[in-house]
Scaffold this motif. Structure first.
Motif, PDB file in Angstrom:
ATOM      1  N   UNK A  32      46.263  47.493  26.860  1.00  0.00           N
ATOM      2  CA  UNK A  32      46.339  47.634  28.323  1.00  0.00           C
ATOM      3  C   UNK A  32      45.836  46.344  28.971  1.00  0.00           C
ATOM      4  N   UNK A  33      46.697  45.788  29.819  1.00  0.00           N
ATOM      5  CA  UNK A  33      46.319  44.587  30.565  1.00  0.00           C
ATOM      6  C   UNK A  33      46.193  44.953  32.035  1.00  0.00           C
ATOM      7  N   UNK A  34      45.108  44.516  32.663  1.00  0.00           N
ATOM      8  CA  UNK A  34      44.990  44.703  34.102  1.00  0.00           C
ATOM      9  C   UNK A  34      44.412  43.436  34.736  1.00  0.00           C
ATOM     10  N   UNK A  35      44.259  43.449  36.051  1.00  0.00           N
ATOM     11  CA  UNK A  35      43.925  42.198  36.755  1.00  0.00           C
ATOM     12  C   UNK A  35      42.896  42.436  37.848  1.00  0.00           C
ATOM     13  N   UNK A  36      42.130  41.396  38.121  1.00  0.00           N
ATOM     14  CA  UNK A  36      41.111  41.444  39.176  1.00  0.00           C
ATOM     15  C   UNK A  36      41.311  40.212  40.056  1.00  0.00           C
ATOM     16  N   UNK A  37      40.593  40.184  41.187  1.00  0.00           N
ATOM     17  CA  UNK A  37      40.487  38.920  41.907  1.00  0.00           C
ATOM     18  C   UNK A  37      41.334  38.736  43.149  1.00  0.00           C
ATOM     19  N   UNK A  38      42.055  39.790  43.581  1.00  0.00           N
ATOM     20  CA  UNK A  38      42.724  39.696  44.897  1.00  0.00           C
ATOM     21  C   UNK A  38      42.625  41.050  45.607  1.00  0.00           C
ATOM     22  N   UNK A  39      42.794  40.992  46.924  1.00  0.00           N
ATOM     23  CA  UNK A  39      43.076  42.211  47.680  1.00  0.00           C
ATOM     24  C   UNK A  39      44.147  41.841  48.689  1.00  0.00           C
ATOM     25  N   UNK A  40      44.812  42.855  49.227  1.00  0.00           N
ATOM     26  CA  UNK A  40      45.866  42.574  50.201  1.00  0.00           C
ATOM     27  C   UNK A  40      45.312  42.647  51.608  1.00  0.00           C
ATOM     28  N   UNK A  41      45.892  41.825  52.480  1.00  0.00           N
ATOM     29  CA  UNK A  41      45.543  41.866  53.893  1.00  0.00           C
ATOM     30  C   UNK A  41      46.328  43.024  54.517  1.00  0.00           C
TER      31      UNK A  41
ATOM     32  N   UNK B 169      38.924  47.043  28.337  1.00  0.00           N
ATOM     33  CA  UNK B 169      40.237  46.524  28.764  1.00  0.00           C
ATOM     34  C   UNK B 169      40.647  45.486  27.724  1.00  0.00           C
ATOM     35  N   UNK B 170      41.897  45.575  27.250  1.00  0.00           N
ATOM     36  CA  UNK B 170      42.307  44.660  26.166  1.00  0.00           C
ATOM     37  C   UNK B 170      42.603  43.252  26.662  1.00  0.00           C
ATOM     38  N   UNK B 171      43.114  43.162  27.881  1.00  0.00           N
ATOM     39  CA  UNK B 171      43.448  41.839  28.425  1.00  0.00           C
ATOM     40  C   UNK B 171      43.197  41.891  29.931  1.00  0.00           C
ATOM     41  N   UNK B 172      42.266  41.058  30.376  1.00  0.00           N
ATOM     42  CA  UNK B 172      41.826  41.123  31.776  1.00  0.00           C
ATOM     43  C   UNK B 172      42.160  39.779  32.421  1.00  0.00           C
ATOM     44  N   UNK B 173      43.097  39.813  33.387  1.00  0.00           N
ATOM     45  CA  UNK B 173      43.545  38.563  34.008  1.00  0.00           C
ATOM     46  C   UNK B 173      42.900  38.360  35.376  1.00  0.00           C
ATOM     47  N   UNK B 174      42.618  37.109  35.671  1.00  0.00           N
ATOM     48  CA  UNK B 174      42.355  36.747  37.063  1.00  0.00           C
ATOM     49  C   UNK B 174      43.719  36.692  37.755  1.00  0.00           C
ATOM     50  N   UNK B 175      43.925  37.502  38.779  1.00  0.00           N
ATOM     51  CA  UNK B 175      45.263  37.666  39.378  1.00  0.00           C
ATOM     52  C   UNK B 175      45.725  36.383  40.079  1.00  0.00           C
TER      53      UNK B 175
END
Ligand SMILES: NC(=O)c1ccc[n+]([C@@H]2O[C@H](COP(=O)([O-])OP(=O)(O)OC[C@H]3O[C@@H](n4cnc5c(N)ncnc54)[C@H](OP(=O)(O)O)[C@@H]3O)[C@@H](O)[C@H]2O)c1
Length: 332
Positions: free
Chosen positions: A82-91, A126-132
């Motif tokens: 499972x890959x997920x991402x952090x580091x942004x939010x939407x306006x 988490x197997x793969x955690x990306x900076x979005x």
């Protein structure tokens, strides 16, 4: 399905499933029960790599997608990545269909994100955690330091960067080895091919997002294609406008010709082209239809020789094309 290795040791199916469309950017979210069933069916047919992000959702359910993915994969958690991402939010105050992204990779924000993602995914790692997206206010070295801590703590096992350039990749990798980048890549978006030498030198995988140019390369959408204006990003993508379709006529003809030659579909040709280009490229097409999951998975069985890939590249280099959607605006 064939297996590929990202970085030193992350084994994944040659194609992953992009799960974003179940909750975000392609019209109204898929019915929850149906989405869960489809993700499970993907796992049953050999997909072992699933892509989500904390921000894939709607205004009412902003983290809808991680929760879906976690629920669907609960019974086979140990067999999938499972890959997920952090580091942004939407306006969310912005009225555009594709709301601008606000990067935020402050360490305390990442810490809160990882805990919330673990909870929604119903997993202890988490197997793969990306900076979005890169955060101009937080040096990537600091982000990499947090990743090293999270790996030591067992909360994540690998990390990566999305839409990263070479300088950022090198700086990040020097602090904590990067397993994969996740960048836009398709026959219409080839600008990150310049990263190949650095990725090979550093042994970093390339996860290709929007590998079908948001579905355009399936050659299923003509000049009369219409998309939901409030919820479907394709309604503002240049490749889907009537002028875009017209300018891409030669590309569509090429895809149809090759599909006939290889007894395949245009979508499969687009995916096979990148799979055969480099052994460390893993496309993650998104689909909400069982038959298309099968179709896309079967692209791993189509072989194009190095000279066929080269010939295709030459044709692509010399052909007129429309602009392709290049991503949502980032608030600086
Ligand atoms: N890191 C990032 O910033 C970022 C950005 C965008 C996406 N992503 C990830 O990458 C994944 C894939 O990208 P994407 O969804 O933007 O683009 P994509 O995979 O290029 O295209 C998805 C679209 O293609 C259609 N499609 C898929 N397979 C098809 C086939 N065989 N025939 C006809 N149509 C087909 C889908 O429609 P149906 O659903 O109706 O089949 C959907 O509308 C996402 O799910 C997400 O996980 C990451």
């Amino acid at each position: 399905m064939e297996q590929r290795t990202l970085g030193r040791d992350l084994k994944v199916s040659a194609l992953g499933l992009g799960c974003m469309g179940f909750s975000h950017a392609y019209g109204a979210p898929t019915d929850r029960t149906e989405a869960i069933r489809l993700i499970q069916q993907a796992a049953d047919m050999g997909y072992t790599f699933f892509d989500t992000a904390e921000v894939y959702g709607t205004a009412d359910a902003p983290h809808h997608n991680e929760e879906l993915v976690g629920t669907a994969l609960k019974s086979c958690r140990d067999q999938v990545v499972i890959a997920t991402k952090f580091g942004i939010r939407f306006d969310m105050a912005n009225l555009a269909v594709n709301k601008p992204m606000i990067p935020d990779s402050r360490p305390q924000v990442i810490r809160a994100s990882v805990e919330a993602s673990l909870k929604r995914l119903g997993t202890d790692h988490i197997d793969l955690y990306y900076q979005h997206r890169a955060d101009p206010n937080v040096p990537v070295e600091e982000v990499a330091g947090v990743m090293a801590d999270l790996i030591r703590e067992g909360k994540i096992t690998h990390w990566g960067l999305s839409e990263a350039n070479e300088d950022t990749i090198r700086r990040a990798h020097a602090i904590c080895p990067v397993t994969a980048i996740q960048n836009r890549c398709s026959m219409m978006a080839r600008w990150y091919e310049s990263l190949f030498p650095a990725l090979e030198e550093l042994n970093i995988g390339f996860v290709a997002f929007s590998p079908l140019a948001n579905g355009f390369l399936s050659a299923k959408h003509g000049k009369d294609a219409r998309f939901e204006t409030g919820t479907d990003y394709r309604s503002v993508m240049p490749q889907f406008t009537p002028e875009g379709v017209e300018r891409n006529r030669e590309l569509l003809e090429l895809l149809h010709r090759l599909a006939e030659e290889k007894e395949a579909t245009p979508a499969q040709i687009s995916l096979a082209w990148m799979l055969c280009k480099k052994p460390y490229i893993v496309p993650i097409p998104g689909t909400r239809k069982l038959e298309r999951m099968r179709e896309n998975a079967a692209a791993a069985d189509i072989s194009l020789t190095a000279s066929e890939v080269q010939a295709l590249d030459n044709e692509l280099n010399n052909m007129e094309m429309s602009q392709v959607f290049g991503g949502t605006k980032i608030v600086k």
